[in-house]
Design a protein around this motif. Structure first.
Motif, PDB file in Angstrom:
ATOM      1  N   ILE A 188     -19.502  14.964  21.647  1.00  0.00           N
ATOM      2  CA  ILE A 188     -18.879  13.639  21.780  1.00  0.00           C
ATOM      3  C   ILE A 188     -19.617  12.661  22.418  1.00  0.00           C
ATOM      4  O   ILE A 188     -19.657  11.513  22.100  1.00  0.00           O
ATOM      5  N   PRO A 189     -20.204  12.811  23.629  1.00  0.00           N
ATOM      6  CA  PRO A 189     -20.866  11.817  24.497  1.00  0.00           C
ATOM      7  C   PRO A 189     -22.078  11.122  23.698  1.00  0.00           C
ATOM      8  O   PRO A 189     -22.387  10.034  23.504  1.00  0.00           O
ATOM      9  N   GLY A 190     -22.851  12.080  22.868  1.00  0.00           N
ATOM     10  CA  GLY A 190     -24.014  11.469  22.191  1.00  0.00           C
ATOM     11  C   GLY A 190     -23.414  10.531  20.885  1.00  0.00           C
ATOM     12  O   GLY A 190     -23.852   9.740  20.768  1.00  0.00           O
ATOM     13  N   LEU A 191     -22.354  10.855  20.406  1.00  0.00           N
ATOM     14  CA  LEU A 191     -21.653  10.418  19.272  1.00  0.00           C
ATOM     15  C   LEU A 191     -21.266   8.802  19.658  1.00  0.00           C
ATOM     16  O   LEU A 191     -21.416   7.924  19.137  1.00  0.00           O
ATOM     17  N   LEU A 192     -20.741   8.898  21.009  1.00  0.00           N
ATOM     18  CA  LEU A 192     -20.064   7.737  21.486  1.00  0.00           C
ATOM     19  C   LEU A 192     -21.311   6.496  21.934  1.00  0.00           C
ATOM     20  O   LEU A 192     -21.005   5.243  21.524  1.00  0.00           O
ATOM     21  N   ASP A 193     -22.100   7.164  22.348  1.00  0.00           N
ATOM     22  CA  ASP A 193     -23.596   6.374  22.753  1.00  0.00           C
ATOM     23  C   ASP A 193     -23.929   5.511  21.411  1.00  0.00           C
ATOM     24  O   ASP A 193     -24.362   4.395  21.419  1.00  0.00           O
ATOM     25  N   GLY A 194     -24.160   6.141  20.417  1.00  0.00           N
ATOM     26  CA  GLY A 194     -24.636   5.534  19.192  1.00  0.00           C
ATOM     27  C   GLY A 194     -23.686   4.551  18.637  1.00  0.00           C
ATOM     28  O   GLY A 194     -24.043   3.513  18.150  1.00  0.00           O
ATOM     29  N   LEU A 195     -22.456   4.772  18.829  1.00  0.00           N
ATOM     30  CA  LEU A 195     -21.468   3.718  18.417  1.00  0.00           C
ATOM     31  C   LEU A 195     -21.565   2.389  19.002  1.00  0.00           C
ATOM     32  O   LEU A 195     -21.411   1.297  18.720  1.00  0.00           O
ATOM     33  N   VAL A 196     -21.701   2.676  20.824  1.00  0.00           N
ATOM     34  CA  VAL A 196     -21.799   1.382  21.576  1.00  0.00           C
ATOM     35  C   VAL A 196     -23.186   0.536  21.161  1.00  0.00           C
ATOM     36  O   VAL A 196     -23.023  -0.514  21.040  1.00  0.00           O
ATOM     37  N   GLY A 197     -24.183   1.254  20.754  1.00  0.00           N
ATOM     38  CA  GLY A 197     -25.389   0.815  20.516  1.00  0.00           C
ATOM     39  C   GLY A 197     -25.168  -0.189  19.009  1.00  0.00           C
ATOM     40  O   GLY A 197     -26.105  -1.094  18.662  1.00  0.00           O
ATOM     41  N   ALA A 198     -24.212   0.398  18.099  1.00  0.00           N
ATOM     42  CA  ALA A 198     -24.367  -0.220  16.787  1.00  0.00           C
ATOM     43  C   ALA A 198     -23.213  -1.243  16.694  1.00  0.00           C
ATOM     44  O   ALA A 198     -22.550  -1.703  15.644  1.00  0.00           O
ATOM     45  N   GLY A 199     -22.599  -1.702  17.946  1.00  0.00           N
ATOM     46  CA  GLY A 199     -21.767  -2.891  17.905  1.00  0.00           C
ATOM     47  C   GLY A 199     -20.489  -2.273  18.062  1.00  0.00           C
ATOM     48  O   GLY A 199     -19.386  -3.214  17.697  1.00  0.00           O
TER      49      GLY A 199
END
Length: 498
Positions: free
Chosen positions: A262-273
Protein backbone atom coordinates in the motif's frame (compact mmCIF):
# COMPACT_ATOMS: atom_id res chain seq x y z
CA UNK A 1 10.10 44.67 -32.14
CA UNK A 2 7.45 42.10 -31.30
CA UNK A 3 7.88 38.66 -29.90
CA UNK A 4 5.50 35.76 -30.17
CA UNK A 5 5.15 33.34 -27.31
CA UNK A 6 3.83 30.05 -28.50
CA UNK A 7 1.99 27.97 -25.94
CA UNK A 8 2.51 24.28 -26.56
CA UNK A 9 -0.34 22.05 -25.44
CA UNK A 10 0.67 18.37 -25.30
CA UNK A 11 -1.58 15.83 -26.95
CA UNK A 12 -2.00 12.14 -26.17
CA UNK A 13 -3.08 9.11 -28.12
CA UNK A 14 -1.55 6.15 -30.00
CA UNK A 15 -3.98 3.61 -28.59
CA UNK A 16 -5.32 0.88 -30.82
CA UNK A 17 -7.75 -1.97 -30.54
CA UNK A 18 -5.91 -5.31 -30.35
CA UNK A 19 -5.59 -6.82 -33.80
CA UNK A 20 -7.77 -9.90 -34.27
CA UNK A 21 -5.91 -12.86 -35.82
CA UNK A 22 -7.32 -14.40 -38.96
CA UNK A 23 -8.71 -13.32 -42.32
CA UNK A 24 -10.69 -10.10 -42.16
CA UNK A 25 -13.63 -10.25 -39.75
CA UNK A 26 -13.64 -14.06 -39.50
CA UNK A 27 -11.19 -14.32 -36.64
CA UNK A 28 -8.87 -17.23 -35.95
CA UNK A 29 -11.66 -19.78 -35.47
CA UNK A 30 -13.38 -18.73 -38.69
CA UNK A 31 -10.13 -18.77 -40.65
CA UNK A 32 -9.27 -22.27 -39.47
CA UNK A 33 -12.81 -23.38 -40.33
CA UNK A 34 -12.51 -21.90 -43.84
CA UNK A 35 -9.24 -23.64 -44.72
CA UNK A 36 -10.26 -26.87 -43.02
CA UNK A 37 -13.57 -26.81 -44.84
CA UNK A 38 -11.92 -26.22 -48.21
CA UNK A 39 -9.64 -29.19 -47.75
CA UNK A 40 -12.55 -31.39 -46.66
CA UNK A 41 -14.70 -30.19 -49.60
CA UNK A 42 -11.94 -31.06 -52.07
CA UNK A 43 -11.72 -34.56 -50.67
CA UNK A 44 -15.51 -35.01 -50.78
CA UNK A 45 -15.71 -33.67 -54.36
CA UNK A 46 -13.50 -36.53 -55.52
CA UNK A 47 -16.30 -38.90 -54.53
CA UNK A 48 -19.42 -36.80 -55.11
CA UNK A 49 -19.65 -33.27 -56.49
CA UNK A 50 -23.28 -32.63 -55.32
CA UNK A 51 -22.35 -33.65 -51.78
CA UNK A 52 -19.41 -31.24 -51.86
CA UNK A 53 -21.68 -28.39 -52.99
CA UNK A 54 -24.08 -29.12 -50.13
CA UNK A 55 -21.17 -29.01 -47.69
CA UNK A 56 -20.03 -25.68 -49.11
CA UNK A 57 -23.52 -24.24 -48.59
CA UNK A 58 -23.64 -25.50 -44.99
CA UNK A 59 -20.20 -24.07 -44.25
CA UNK A 60 -21.25 -20.70 -45.69
CA UNK A 61 -24.29 -20.67 -43.41
CA UNK A 62 -21.99 -21.37 -40.45
CA UNK A 63 -19.33 -18.79 -41.38
CA UNK A 64 -21.50 -15.83 -42.38
CA UNK A 65 -22.55 -15.06 -38.76
CA UNK A 66 -18.86 -14.96 -37.85
CA UNK A 67 -18.17 -12.36 -40.54
CA UNK A 68 -21.09 -10.06 -39.66
CA UNK A 69 -19.95 -7.89 -36.75
CA UNK A 70 -21.15 -4.86 -34.83
CA UNK A 71 -19.10 -1.70 -34.27
CA UNK A 72 -17.61 -3.12 -31.08
CA UNK A 73 -16.52 -6.36 -32.80
CA UNK A 74 -19.25 -8.77 -31.66
CA UNK A 75 -20.48 -11.34 -34.15
CA UNK A 76 -23.95 -12.80 -34.56
CA UNK A 77 -23.19 -15.84 -32.39
CA UNK A 78 -22.16 -13.62 -29.49
CA UNK A 79 -25.32 -11.54 -29.79
CA UNK A 80 -27.40 -14.72 -29.90
CA UNK A 81 -25.63 -16.11 -26.82
CA UNK A 82 -26.38 -12.88 -24.95
CA UNK A 83 -30.10 -13.13 -25.72
CA UNK A 84 -30.24 -16.80 -24.77
CA UNK A 85 -28.51 -16.04 -21.47
CA UNK A 86 -31.00 -13.26 -20.76
CA UNK A 87 -34.03 -15.48 -21.38
CA UNK A 88 -32.54 -18.21 -19.20
CA UNK A 89 -31.93 -15.82 -16.31
CA UNK A 90 -35.38 -14.32 -16.71
CA UNK A 91 -36.92 -17.78 -16.76
CA UNK A 92 -35.27 -18.96 -13.54
CA UNK A 93 -36.03 -15.69 -11.73
CA UNK A 94 -32.43 -14.51 -11.27
CA UNK A 95 -33.29 -11.06 -12.69
CA UNK A 96 -35.18 -10.32 -9.46
CA UNK A 97 -33.46 -10.13 -6.08
CA UNK A 98 -34.97 -9.82 -2.60
CA UNK A 99 -32.89 -9.73 0.59
CA UNK A 100 -33.47 -9.13 4.27
CA UNK A 101 -36.13 -10.96 6.32
CA UNK A 102 -38.16 -11.66 3.15
CA UNK A 103 -35.20 -12.99 1.16
CA UNK A 104 -34.39 -16.59 0.40
CA UNK A 105 -31.13 -16.55 2.34
CA UNK A 106 -31.10 -17.37 6.01
CA UNK A 107 -30.04 -14.76 8.52
CA UNK A 108 -32.12 -11.84 7.26
CA UNK A 109 -29.08 -9.91 6.03
CA UNK A 110 -28.97 -7.47 3.11
CA UNK A 111 -26.07 -8.93 1.18
CA UNK A 112 -25.12 -7.35 -2.17
CA UNK A 113 -26.55 -9.27 -5.14
CA UNK A 114 -25.17 -10.78 -8.33
CA UNK A 115 -21.41 -10.89 -8.74
CA UNK A 116 -21.01 -9.58 -5.18
CA UNK A 117 -23.18 -12.23 -3.53
CA UNK A 118 -20.29 -14.44 -2.44
CA UNK A 119 -17.77 -11.72 -1.67
CA UNK A 120 -16.43 -11.59 1.89
CA UNK A 121 -14.55 -8.74 3.55
CA UNK A 122 -11.50 -8.82 5.80
CA UNK A 123 -9.67 -5.95 7.44
CA UNK A 124 -6.04 -5.31 8.26
CA UNK A 125 -3.60 -2.54 9.17
CA UNK A 126 -1.10 -0.97 6.79
CA UNK A 127 2.42 0.14 7.86
CA UNK A 128 0.96 3.52 8.85
CA UNK A 129 -1.50 1.74 11.20
CA UNK A 130 -4.46 2.73 9.03
CA UNK A 131 -7.30 0.20 8.68
CA UNK A 132 -7.95 -1.12 5.18
CA UNK A 133 -10.49 -3.55 3.84
CA UNK A 134 -9.78 -6.54 1.61
CA UNK A 135 -12.54 -7.97 -0.57
CA UNK A 136 -12.22 -11.70 -1.23
CA UNK A 137 -13.85 -13.09 -4.37
CA UNK A 138 -13.91 -16.84 -3.58
CA UNK A 139 -15.20 -17.92 -7.00
CA UNK A 140 -12.02 -16.66 -8.68
CA UNK A 141 -9.84 -16.56 -5.55
CA UNK A 142 -9.13 -12.86 -6.06
CA UNK A 143 -8.39 -10.22 -3.43
CA UNK A 144 -9.16 -6.51 -3.84
CA UNK A 145 -7.75 -3.47 -2.05
CA UNK A 146 -9.56 -0.14 -2.47
CA UNK A 147 -7.74 3.19 -2.27
CA UNK A 148 -9.45 6.56 -1.95
CA UNK A 149 -7.95 9.86 -3.07
CA UNK A 150 -8.89 13.48 -3.69
CA UNK A 151 -7.30 14.48 -7.03
CA UNK A 152 -6.04 17.99 -7.59
CA UNK A 153 -8.24 19.97 -9.94
CA UNK A 154 -7.05 21.00 -13.37
CA UNK A 155 -8.24 24.60 -13.14
CA UNK A 156 -5.54 27.31 -13.04
CA UNK A 157 -2.82 24.68 -13.46
CA UNK A 158 0.08 25.19 -15.86
CA UNK A 159 0.20 22.84 -18.87
CA UNK A 160 3.67 21.69 -17.79
CA UNK A 161 2.25 20.50 -14.47
CA UNK A 162 -0.59 18.67 -16.21
CA UNK A 163 1.91 17.02 -18.54
CA UNK A 164 3.96 15.93 -15.52
CA UNK A 165 0.88 14.45 -13.86
CA UNK A 166 -0.01 12.50 -17.01
CA UNK A 167 3.55 11.18 -17.34
CA UNK A 168 3.63 10.13 -13.69
CA UNK A 169 0.26 8.42 -14.07
CA UNK A 170 1.64 6.52 -17.05
CA UNK A 171 4.60 5.43 -14.96
CA UNK A 172 2.23 4.29 -12.21
CA UNK A 173 0.26 2.20 -14.71
CA UNK A 174 3.49 0.76 -16.14
CA UNK A 175 4.49 -0.25 -12.62
CA UNK A 176 1.30 -2.28 -12.26
CA UNK A 177 2.54 -4.72 -14.91
CA UNK A 178 5.34 -5.66 -12.51
CA UNK A 179 3.08 -6.05 -9.47
CA UNK A 180 3.15 -9.75 -8.49
CA UNK A 181 -0.24 -11.35 -8.96
CA UNK A 182 -2.07 -8.21 -10.11
CA UNK A 183 -4.97 -9.13 -12.42
CA UNK A 184 -6.43 -5.69 -13.02
CA UNK A 185 -7.18 -2.23 -11.69
CA UNK A 186 -10.15 0.10 -11.91
CA UNK A 187 -10.44 3.83 -11.29
CA UNK A 188 -13.94 4.94 -10.31
CA UNK A 189 -14.95 8.61 -10.26
CA UNK A 190 -18.32 9.10 -8.57
CA UNK A 191 -20.24 12.37 -8.60
CA UNK A 192 -23.52 13.32 -6.95
CA UNK A 193 -25.38 16.48 -5.93
CA UNK A 194 -24.26 17.78 -2.56
CA UNK A 195 -26.68 16.77 0.18
CA UNK A 196 -25.69 19.77 2.31
CA UNK A 197 -25.08 17.66 5.41
CA UNK A 198 -21.38 18.44 5.67
CA UNK A 199 -21.89 22.19 5.31
CA UNK A 200 -24.74 22.21 7.82
CA UNK A 201 -22.76 20.21 10.35
CA UNK A 202 -19.83 22.62 10.01
CA UNK A 203 -21.72 25.94 10.04
CA UNK A 204 -24.87 25.59 12.14
CA UNK A 205 -23.19 24.44 15.39
CA UNK A 206 -20.88 27.49 15.20
CA UNK A 207 -23.73 30.03 15.10
CA UNK A 208 -24.16 31.49 18.60
CA UNK A 209 -27.51 32.46 20.07
CA UNK A 210 -26.47 36.09 20.53
CA UNK A 211 -25.40 36.52 16.90
CA UNK A 212 -26.91 39.48 15.00
CA UNK A 213 -30.17 38.47 13.28
CA UNK A 214 -28.92 39.61 9.89
CA UNK A 215 -25.71 37.57 10.10
CA UNK A 216 -27.62 34.56 11.39
CA UNK A 217 -30.12 34.81 8.52
CA UNK A 218 -27.30 35.06 5.95
CA UNK A 219 -25.52 31.95 7.27
CA UNK A 220 -28.73 29.94 7.42
CA UNK A 221 -29.57 30.95 3.85
CA UNK A 222 -26.09 29.91 2.68
CA UNK A 223 -26.53 26.51 4.30
CA UNK A 224 -29.92 26.13 2.66
CA UNK A 225 -29.08 27.28 -0.88
CA UNK A 226 -25.43 26.38 -1.39
CA UNK A 227 -25.97 22.61 -1.87
CA UNK A 228 -28.28 23.21 -4.85
CA UNK A 229 -25.34 24.60 -6.85
CA UNK A 230 -22.59 22.30 -5.59
CA UNK A 231 -21.73 18.64 -5.84
CA UNK A 232 -19.55 16.02 -4.25
CA UNK A 233 -16.92 13.96 -6.04
CA UNK A 234 -15.16 10.81 -4.87
CA UNK A 235 -12.34 8.88 -6.53
CA UNK A 236 -11.60 5.24 -5.77
CA UNK A 237 -8.93 2.91 -7.12
CA UNK A 238 -9.52 -0.83 -6.80
CA UNK A 239 -6.56 -3.20 -7.25
CA UNK A 240 -7.35 -6.89 -7.67
CA UNK A 241 -4.75 -9.59 -7.01
CA UNK A 242 -4.68 -13.33 -7.58
CA UNK A 243 -2.85 -15.79 -5.36
CA UNK A 244 -0.75 -18.21 -7.45
CA UNK A 245 -2.02 -21.78 -7.42
CA UNK A 246 -0.28 -24.30 -5.25
CA UNK A 247 0.56 -21.82 -2.50
CA UNK A 248 -1.24 -22.50 0.78
CA UNK A 249 -1.54 -19.17 2.54
CA UNK A 250 -3.89 -18.07 5.28
CA UNK A 251 -6.05 -14.97 5.08
CA UNK A 252 -3.78 -13.25 7.60
CA UNK A 253 -0.74 -13.86 5.40
CA UNK A 254 -2.52 -12.44 2.36
CA UNK A 255 -3.65 -9.34 4.24
CA UNK A 256 -0.11 -8.76 5.54
CA UNK A 257 1.27 -9.16 2.01
CA UNK A 258 -1.17 -6.59 0.62
CA UNK A 259 -0.43 -4.22 3.51
CA UNK A 260 3.23 -3.98 2.53
CA UNK A 261 2.29 -2.86 -1.00
CA UNK A 262 0.00 0.00 0.00
CA UNK A 263 2.65 2.67 0.83
CA UNK A 264 4.34 2.38 -2.58
CA UNK A 265 1.00 2.53 -4.40
CA UNK A 266 -0.06 5.61 -2.46
CA UNK A 267 3.20 7.44 -3.23
CA UNK A 268 2.69 6.91 -6.94
CA UNK A 269 -0.85 8.32 -6.77
CA UNK A 270 0.27 11.46 -4.96
CA UNK A 271 2.91 12.13 -7.62
CA UNK A 272 0.30 11.69 -10.38
CA UNK A 273 -1.91 14.45 -8.97
CA UNK A 274 -4.07 12.16 -6.86
CA UNK A 275 -3.84 14.44 -3.84
CA UNK A 276 -4.28 12.97 -0.34
CA UNK A 277 -4.68 9.20 -0.70
CA UNK A 278 -5.46 6.50 1.84
CA UNK A 279 -6.85 2.95 1.81
CA UNK A 280 -10.55 2.47 2.50
CA UNK A 281 -11.59 0.55 5.58
CA UNK A 282 -14.10 -2.29 5.43
CA UNK A 283 -16.77 0.00 6.88
CA UNK A 284 -16.09 2.70 4.30
CA UNK A 285 -16.32 0.21 1.41
CA UNK A 286 -19.66 -1.02 2.75
CA UNK A 287 -20.92 2.56 2.95
CA UNK A 288 -20.00 3.27 -0.68
CA UNK A 289 -21.82 0.15 -1.88
CA UNK A 290 -24.82 0.89 0.33
CA UNK A 291 -25.21 4.42 -1.03
CA UNK A 292 -24.81 3.20 -4.63
CA UNK A 293 -27.77 0.83 -4.24
CA UNK A 294 -29.88 3.27 -2.20
CA UNK A 295 -28.99 6.92 -2.97
CA UNK A 296 -31.60 8.16 -0.50
CA UNK A 297 -29.43 7.16 2.47
CA UNK A 298 -26.43 9.26 1.35
CA UNK A 299 -27.29 12.12 3.71
CA UNK A 300 -27.90 9.71 6.60
CA UNK A 301 -24.50 8.11 6.07
CA UNK A 302 -22.78 11.52 6.07
CA UNK A 303 -24.63 12.60 9.21
CA UNK A 304 -23.70 9.42 11.06
CA UNK A 305 -20.08 9.74 9.99
CA UNK A 306 -19.85 13.36 11.19
CA UNK A 307 -21.82 13.07 14.40
CA UNK A 308 -20.90 9.55 15.51
CA UNK A 309 -17.55 9.06 13.80
CA UNK A 310 -18.82 6.16 11.69
CA UNK A 311 -21.88 4.18 10.70
CA UNK A 312 -20.84 0.73 11.90
CA UNK A 313 -22.15 -0.68 8.62
CA UNK A 314 -20.97 -4.19 7.75
CA UNK A 315 -20.62 -5.82 4.35
CA UNK A 316 -23.47 -8.22 5.13
CA UNK A 317 -25.89 -5.26 5.23
CA UNK A 318 -24.45 -3.17 2.38
CA UNK A 319 -26.77 -4.50 -0.32
CA UNK A 320 -30.25 -3.42 -1.44
CA UNK A 321 -33.53 -4.78 -0.14
CA UNK A 322 -34.80 -5.54 -3.66
CA UNK A 323 -33.63 -5.21 -7.28
CA UNK A 324 -35.21 -5.84 -10.66
CA UNK A 325 -33.16 -6.12 -13.84
CA UNK A 326 -34.78 -5.25 -17.15
CA UNK A 327 -33.19 -5.40 -20.61
CA UNK A 328 -32.33 -1.69 -20.54
CA UNK A 329 -32.22 -0.68 -16.84
CA UNK A 330 -31.51 -1.84 -13.30
CA UNK A 331 -33.96 -0.91 -10.54
CA UNK A 332 -32.58 -0.94 -6.99
CA UNK A 333 -34.19 0.48 -3.85
CA UNK A 334 -34.51 4.25 -4.37
CA UNK A 335 -32.84 4.47 -7.78
CA UNK A 336 -32.91 3.27 -11.38
CA UNK A 337 -29.59 2.90 -13.21
CA UNK A 338 -28.36 2.39 -16.72
CA UNK A 339 -24.78 1.50 -17.63
CA UNK A 340 -22.88 2.17 -20.86
CA UNK A 341 -19.77 0.36 -22.12
CA UNK A 342 -16.96 1.64 -24.33
CA UNK A 343 -16.95 0.48 -27.95
CA UNK A 344 -14.35 2.82 -29.45
CA UNK A 345 -11.77 5.12 -27.89
CA UNK A 346 -11.19 8.62 -29.30
CA UNK A 347 -9.61 8.47 -32.74
CA UNK A 348 -6.42 10.42 -33.25
CA UNK A 349 -4.87 12.52 -30.51
CA UNK A 350 -6.62 14.25 -27.61
CA UNK A 351 -5.72 16.72 -24.89
CA UNK A 352 -5.45 15.97 -21.20
CA UNK A 353 -8.94 17.33 -20.45
CA UNK A 354 -10.79 15.15 -22.95
CA UNK A 355 -12.74 13.34 -20.19
CA UNK A 356 -13.40 16.40 -18.08
CA UNK A 357 -17.00 16.86 -19.19
CA UNK A 358 -17.79 13.18 -18.70
CA UNK A 359 -16.33 13.15 -15.19
CA UNK A 360 -18.04 16.32 -13.98
CA UNK A 361 -21.45 16.13 -12.27
CA UNK A 362 -24.33 15.72 -14.71
CA UNK A 363 -27.46 17.79 -14.03
CA UNK A 364 -30.66 15.84 -13.52
CA UNK A 365 -28.99 12.68 -12.21
CA UNK A 366 -28.91 11.28 -8.70
CA UNK A 367 -25.45 9.71 -8.97
CA UNK A 368 -22.96 9.06 -11.77
CA UNK A 369 -19.95 6.76 -11.81
CA UNK A 370 -17.30 6.51 -14.51
CA UNK A 371 -15.03 3.48 -14.25
CA UNK A 372 -11.73 3.16 -16.12
CA UNK A 373 -10.71 -0.51 -16.26
CA UNK A 374 -7.05 -1.47 -16.77
CA UNK A 375 -5.51 -4.87 -17.47
CA UNK A 376 -1.71 -4.56 -17.24
CA UNK A 377 0.32 -6.82 -19.52
CA UNK A 378 3.61 -8.27 -18.31
CA UNK A 379 6.80 -7.02 -20.05
CA UNK A 380 7.48 -10.28 -21.93
CA UNK A 381 3.99 -10.43 -23.41
CA UNK A 382 4.09 -6.69 -24.16
CA UNK A 383 7.23 -7.05 -26.27
CA UNK A 384 5.67 -9.93 -28.19
CA UNK A 385 2.46 -8.02 -28.88
CA UNK A 386 4.30 -4.89 -29.95
CA UNK A 387 6.50 -6.76 -32.42
CA UNK A 388 3.51 -8.65 -33.82
CA UNK A 389 1.57 -5.41 -34.40
CA UNK A 390 4.65 -3.85 -35.97
CA UNK A 391 5.11 -6.67 -38.49
CA UNK A 392 1.40 -6.74 -39.32
CA UNK A 393 1.32 -2.97 -39.92
CA UNK A 394 4.37 -3.14 -42.21
CA UNK A 395 2.78 -5.95 -44.22
CA UNK A 396 -0.48 -4.00 -44.64
CA UNK A 397 1.41 -0.86 -45.70
CA UNK A 398 3.29 -2.68 -48.47
CA UNK A 399 0.22 -4.49 -49.81
CA UNK A 400 -2.25 -1.57 -50.14
CA UNK A 401 -2.44 1.55 -52.24
CA UNK A 402 -4.17 4.90 -52.39
CA UNK A 403 -5.96 6.28 -49.33
CA UNK A 404 -5.81 2.91 -47.60
CA UNK A 405 -2.05 2.91 -48.04
CA UNK A 406 -1.86 6.35 -46.40
CA UNK A 407 -3.76 5.04 -43.39
CA UNK A 408 -1.56 1.95 -43.30
CA UNK A 409 1.54 4.16 -43.34
CA UNK A 410 0.13 6.08 -40.40
CA UNK A 411 -0.41 2.75 -38.63
CA UNK A 412 3.22 1.84 -39.24
CA UNK A 413 4.34 5.10 -37.67
CA UNK A 414 2.16 4.44 -34.63
CA UNK A 415 3.47 0.91 -34.15
CA UNK A 416 7.05 2.11 -34.49
CA UNK A 417 6.45 4.70 -31.78
CA UNK A 418 4.84 2.07 -29.53
CA UNK A 419 7.77 -0.28 -30.04
CA UNK A 420 10.26 2.47 -29.19
CA UNK A 421 8.37 3.46 -26.04
CA UNK A 422 8.03 -0.15 -24.92
CA UNK A 423 11.75 -0.72 -25.43
CA UNK A 424 12.54 2.23 -23.15
CA UNK A 425 10.42 0.87 -20.28
CA UNK A 426 6.84 1.96 -21.01
CA UNK A 427 4.12 -0.49 -20.11
CA UNK A 428 1.40 -1.94 -22.31
CA UNK A 429 -2.08 -1.80 -20.81
CA UNK A 430 -5.47 -2.85 -22.11
CA UNK A 431 -8.16 -0.43 -21.00
CA UNK A 432 -11.88 0.10 -21.23
CA UNK A 433 -14.45 2.46 -19.79
CA UNK A 434 -17.91 2.07 -18.28
CA UNK A 435 -20.36 4.70 -17.07
CA UNK A 436 -23.37 4.26 -14.78
CA UNK A 437 -26.04 6.92 -14.33
CA UNK A 438 -28.62 6.64 -11.53
CA UNK A 439 -31.91 8.57 -11.56
CA UNK A 440 -35.01 8.51 -9.41
CA UNK A 441 -37.49 6.81 -11.77
CA UNK A 442 -37.86 5.12 -15.16
CA UNK A 443 -39.36 8.30 -16.59
CA UNK A 444 -36.02 10.08 -16.18
CA UNK A 445 -33.95 7.45 -18.02
CA UNK A 446 -34.59 9.00 -21.43
CA UNK A 447 -33.28 12.37 -20.24
CA UNK A 448 -30.27 10.64 -18.70
CA UNK A 449 -29.64 8.87 -22.00
CA UNK A 450 -29.63 12.21 -23.81
CA UNK A 451 -27.28 13.69 -21.22
CA UNK A 452 -24.82 10.81 -21.62
CA UNK A 453 -24.87 11.10 -25.42
CA UNK A 454 -24.00 14.79 -25.17
CA UNK A 455 -21.17 14.06 -22.75
CA UNK A 456 -19.79 11.32 -25.00
CA UNK A 457 -19.77 13.66 -27.98
CA UNK A 458 -17.55 16.08 -26.08
CA UNK A 459 -15.25 13.27 -24.99
CA UNK A 460 -15.10 11.78 -28.52
CA UNK A 461 -16.11 8.37 -27.18
CA UNK A 462 -18.39 5.72 -28.63
CA UNK A 463 -20.33 3.76 -26.02
CA UNK A 464 -23.37 1.49 -26.05
CA UNK A 465 -25.81 0.56 -23.30
CA UNK A 466 -25.08 -2.73 -21.55
CA UNK A 467 -28.47 -4.14 -22.54
CA UNK A 468 -29.48 -7.49 -21.00
CA UNK A 469 -26.56 -7.35 -18.56
CA UNK A 470 -27.29 -4.18 -16.63
CA UNK A 471 -26.94 -5.82 -13.19
CA UNK A 472 -23.45 -7.16 -13.89
CA UNK A 473 -22.37 -3.90 -15.51
CA UNK A 474 -23.63 -1.96 -12.48
CA UNK A 475 -21.40 -4.10 -10.24
CA UNK A 476 -18.38 -3.44 -12.48
CA UNK A 477 -18.61 0.32 -11.85
CA UNK A 478 -18.51 -0.12 -8.06
CA UNK A 479 -15.14 0.04 -6.25
CA UNK A 480 -15.27 -3.65 -5.42
CA UNK A 481 -12.70 -5.11 -7.82
CA UNK A 482 -15.08 -6.78 -10.30
CA UNK A 483 -13.05 -7.35 -13.49
CA UNK A 484 -15.34 -8.23 -16.45
CA UNK A 485 -12.78 -10.43 -18.21
CA UNK A 486 -12.50 -12.66 -15.13
CA UNK A 487 -16.22 -13.55 -15.14
CA UNK A 488 -16.87 -14.55 -18.74
CA UNK A 489 -18.11 -18.07 -19.45
CA UNK A 490 -15.98 -18.27 -22.59
CA UNK A 491 -12.21 -18.13 -21.87
CA UNK A 492 -10.61 -14.86 -22.90
CA UNK A 493 -8.23 -16.59 -25.32
CA UNK A 494 -11.11 -18.29 -27.15
CA UNK A 495 -13.14 -15.09 -27.16
CA UNK A 496 -10.28 -13.20 -28.81
CA UNK A 497 -10.01 -15.99 -31.41
CA UNK A 498 -13.66 -15.51 -32.32
Amino acid sequence: MSTESLSVHPTYGNWRRPRRPGLGPLGLVGTVAVFGGLIFDLLVSLASLPAALVLVALQAVFLLPLAARTMDGRNVYQLLALRISWFRRKGNGSTTYVSGPLGRRSGGKYRPPGLLSRVTVMEGRDPYDQPFGVLHHPKRNLYTVVLGCEPDGGSLVDPDQVDTWVATWGQWLARLSSEPGLRGASVIIETAPDTGSRLANEVLPRITQDAPPAARAVMEEVVQRYPSASSEMHTYIALTYAIPGGQKRTDEDIVDDLATRIPGLLDGLVGAGGGPAAPLSAERIAEVVRVAYDPEVASDVLDARVQLGGTGLEWEDAGPSATVETPKAYQHDSGVSRTWMLTQAPRGTVRANVLRGLLEPAPGTRRKRVALLYRPIDPATSARIVESDRRAAQFMATSKRGLVQARAANEVQATEQTAAEEATGAGLVEFSLMATVTVDSDAELDDANTTVRNLLAGARLHMRPADRMQAAAFSCTLPTGILPWEYTLVPRELKEAL
